[in-house]
Design a protein around this motif. Structure first.
Motif, PDB file in Angstrom:
ATOM      1  N   VAL A  37       0.849  -1.198   0.000  1.00  0.00           N
ATOM      2  CA  VAL A  37       0.000   0.000   0.000  1.00  0.00           C
ATOM      3  C   VAL A  37       0.885   1.248   0.000  1.00  0.00           C
ATOM      4  O   VAL A  37       0.646   2.195  -0.760  1.00  0.00           O
ATOM      5  N   ALA A  38       1.913   1.258   0.839  1.00  0.00           N
ATOM      6  CA  ALA A  38       2.837   2.396   0.895  1.00  0.00           C
ATOM      7  C   ALA A  38       3.570   2.561  -0.434  1.00  0.00           C
ATOM      8  O   ALA A  38       3.752   3.686  -0.919  1.00  0.00           O
ATOM      9  N   ASP A  39       3.982   1.460  -1.042  1.00  0.00           N
ATOM     10  CA  ASP A  39       4.679   1.526  -2.328  1.00  0.00           C
ATOM     11  C   ASP A  39       3.761   2.077  -3.417  1.00  0.00           C
ATOM     12  O   ASP A  39       4.183   2.892  -4.241  1.00  0.00           O
ATOM     13  N   ALA A  40       2.495   1.676  -3.413  1.00  0.00           N
ATOM     14  CA  ALA A  40       1.532   2.196  -4.388  1.00  0.00           C
ATOM     15  C   ALA A  40       1.346   3.701  -4.199  1.00  0.00           C
ATOM     16  O   ALA A  40       1.267   4.458  -5.180  1.00  0.00           O
ATOM     17  N   LYS A  41       1.295   4.168  -2.954  1.00  0.00           N
ATOM     18  CA  LYS A  41       1.159   5.600  -2.682  1.00  0.00           C
ATOM     19  C   LYS A  41       2.418   6.341  -3.126  1.00  0.00           C
ATOM     20  O   LYS A  41       2.339   7.433  -3.701  1.00  0.00           O
ATOM     21  N   PHE A  42       3.601   5.768  -2.897  1.00  0.00           N
ATOM     22  CA  PHE A  42       4.863   6.358  -3.348  1.00  0.00           C
ATOM     23  C   PHE A  42       4.798   6.588  -4.858  1.00  0.00           C
ATOM     24  O   PHE A  42       5.093   7.680  -5.345  1.00  0.00           O
ATOM     25  N   LEU A  43       4.394   5.560  -5.602  1.00  0.00           N
ATOM     26  CA  LEU A  43       4.317   5.669  -7.059  1.00  0.00           C
ATOM     27  C   LEU A  43       3.245   6.656  -7.501  1.00  0.00           C
ATOM     28  O   LEU A  43       3.446   7.410  -8.461  1.00  0.00           O
ATOM     29  N   GLU A  44       2.114   6.681  -6.799  1.00  0.00           N
ATOM     30  CA  GLU A  44       1.042   7.630  -7.116  1.00  0.00           C
ATOM     31  C   GLU A  44       1.526   9.066  -6.926  1.00  0.00           C
ATOM     32  O   GLU A  44       1.322   9.922  -7.786  1.00  0.00           O
ATOM     33  N   TRP A  45       2.176   9.332  -5.794  1.00  0.00           N
ATOM     34  CA  TRP A  45       2.668  10.683  -5.524  1.00  0.00           C
ATOM     35  C   TRP A  45       3.787  11.058  -6.486  1.00  0.00           C
ATOM     36  O   TRP A  45       3.894  12.209  -6.903  1.00  0.00           O
ATOM     37  N   LEU A  46       4.619  10.097  -6.855  1.00  0.00           N
ATOM     38  CA  LEU A  46       5.678  10.366  -7.828  1.00  0.00           C
ATOM     39  C   LEU A  46       5.069  10.792  -9.157  1.00  0.00           C
ATOM     40  O   LEU A  46       5.489  11.790  -9.760  1.00  0.00           O
ATOM     41  N   GLY A  47       4.061  10.072  -9.614  1.00  0.00           N
ATOM     42  CA  GLY A  47       3.409  10.410 -10.872  1.00  0.00           C
ATOM     43  C   GLY A  47       2.706  11.754 -10.836  1.00  0.00           C
ATOM     44  O   GLY A  47       2.704  12.493 -11.815  1.00  0.00           O
ATOM     45  N   ALA A  48       2.125  12.105  -9.716  1.00  0.00           N
ATOM     46  CA  ALA A  48       1.375  13.350  -9.596  1.00  0.00           C
ATOM     47  C   ALA A  48       2.254  14.562  -9.279  1.00  0.00           C
ATOM     48  O   ALA A  48       1.939  15.679  -9.689  1.00  0.00           O
ATOM     49  N   HIS A  49       3.364  14.349  -8.564  1.00  0.00           N
ATOM     50  CA  HIS A  49       4.142  15.487  -8.054  1.00  0.00           C
ATOM     51  C   HIS A  49       5.627  15.434  -8.391  1.00  0.00           C
ATOM     52  O   HIS A  49       6.384  16.283  -7.906  1.00  0.00           O
ATOM     53  N   GLY A  50       6.056  14.466  -9.180  1.00  0.00           N
ATOM     54  CA  GLY A  50       7.474  14.350  -9.525  1.00  0.00           C
ATOM     55  C   GLY A  50       7.915  15.483 -10.435  1.00  0.00           C
ATOM     56  O   GLY A  50       7.620  15.470 -11.630  1.00  0.00           O
ATOM     57  N   GLN A  51       8.574  16.467  -9.862  1.00  0.00           N
ATOM     58  CA  GLN A  51       9.037  17.632 -10.615  1.00  0.00           C
ATOM     59  C   GLN A  51      10.344  18.112  -9.999  1.00  0.00           C
ATOM     60  O   GLN A  51      10.707  17.679  -8.913  1.00  0.00           O
ATOM     61  N   PRO A  52      11.081  18.992 -10.663  1.00  0.00           N
ATOM     62  CA  PRO A  52      12.321  19.500 -10.082  1.00  0.00           C
ATOM     63  C   PRO A  52      12.087  20.063  -8.675  1.00  0.00           C
ATOM     64  O   PRO A  52      11.112  20.771  -8.433  1.00  0.00           O
ATOM     65  N   GLY A  53      12.959  19.699  -7.765  1.00  0.00           N
ATOM     66  CA  GLY A  53      12.879  20.156  -6.380  1.00  0.00           C
ATOM     67  C   GLY A  53      12.177  19.186  -5.448  1.00  0.00           C
ATOM     68  O   GLY A  53      12.375  19.214  -4.239  1.00  0.00           O
TER      69      GLY A  53
END
Length: 82
Positions: free
Chosen positions: A35-51
């Motif tokens: 569940v934590a890994d799925a959230k990590f990937l979800e947040w990466l896809g939604a918020h992965g940007q410089p900084g």
């Protein structure tokens, strides 16, 4: 029910998202690593940007260990597989 191994220990998986290193954090804590890994990937896809700094850690009986880290500059770093 017979409990062995990590099931008998206090285990938490925390995902932390910061939009800049050392900045304010958004985080969540889960008892299941998938569940934590799925959230990590979800947040990466939604918020992965410089900084952005995104981390996934595992805490077992008070001992915290890094599992994954992502930064735009460094990419995905896996210290321990989920």
């Amino acid at each position: 029910m017979d409990r062995t191994g990590l099931e008998a220990e206090d285990v938490e998986y925390e995902v932390v998202l910061r939009f800049r290193p050392g900045g304010p954090a958004i985080f969540g804590v889960w008892s299941k690593p998938e569940v934590a890994d799925a959230k990590f990937l979800e947040w990466l896809g939604a918020h992965g940007q410089p900084g952005t700094v995104l981390t996934l850690t595992e805490t077992i009986s008070g001992q915290t260990r890094p599992m994954k880290t992502w930064t735009h500059e460094g990419g995905l770093q896996v210290a321990r597989a989920v």
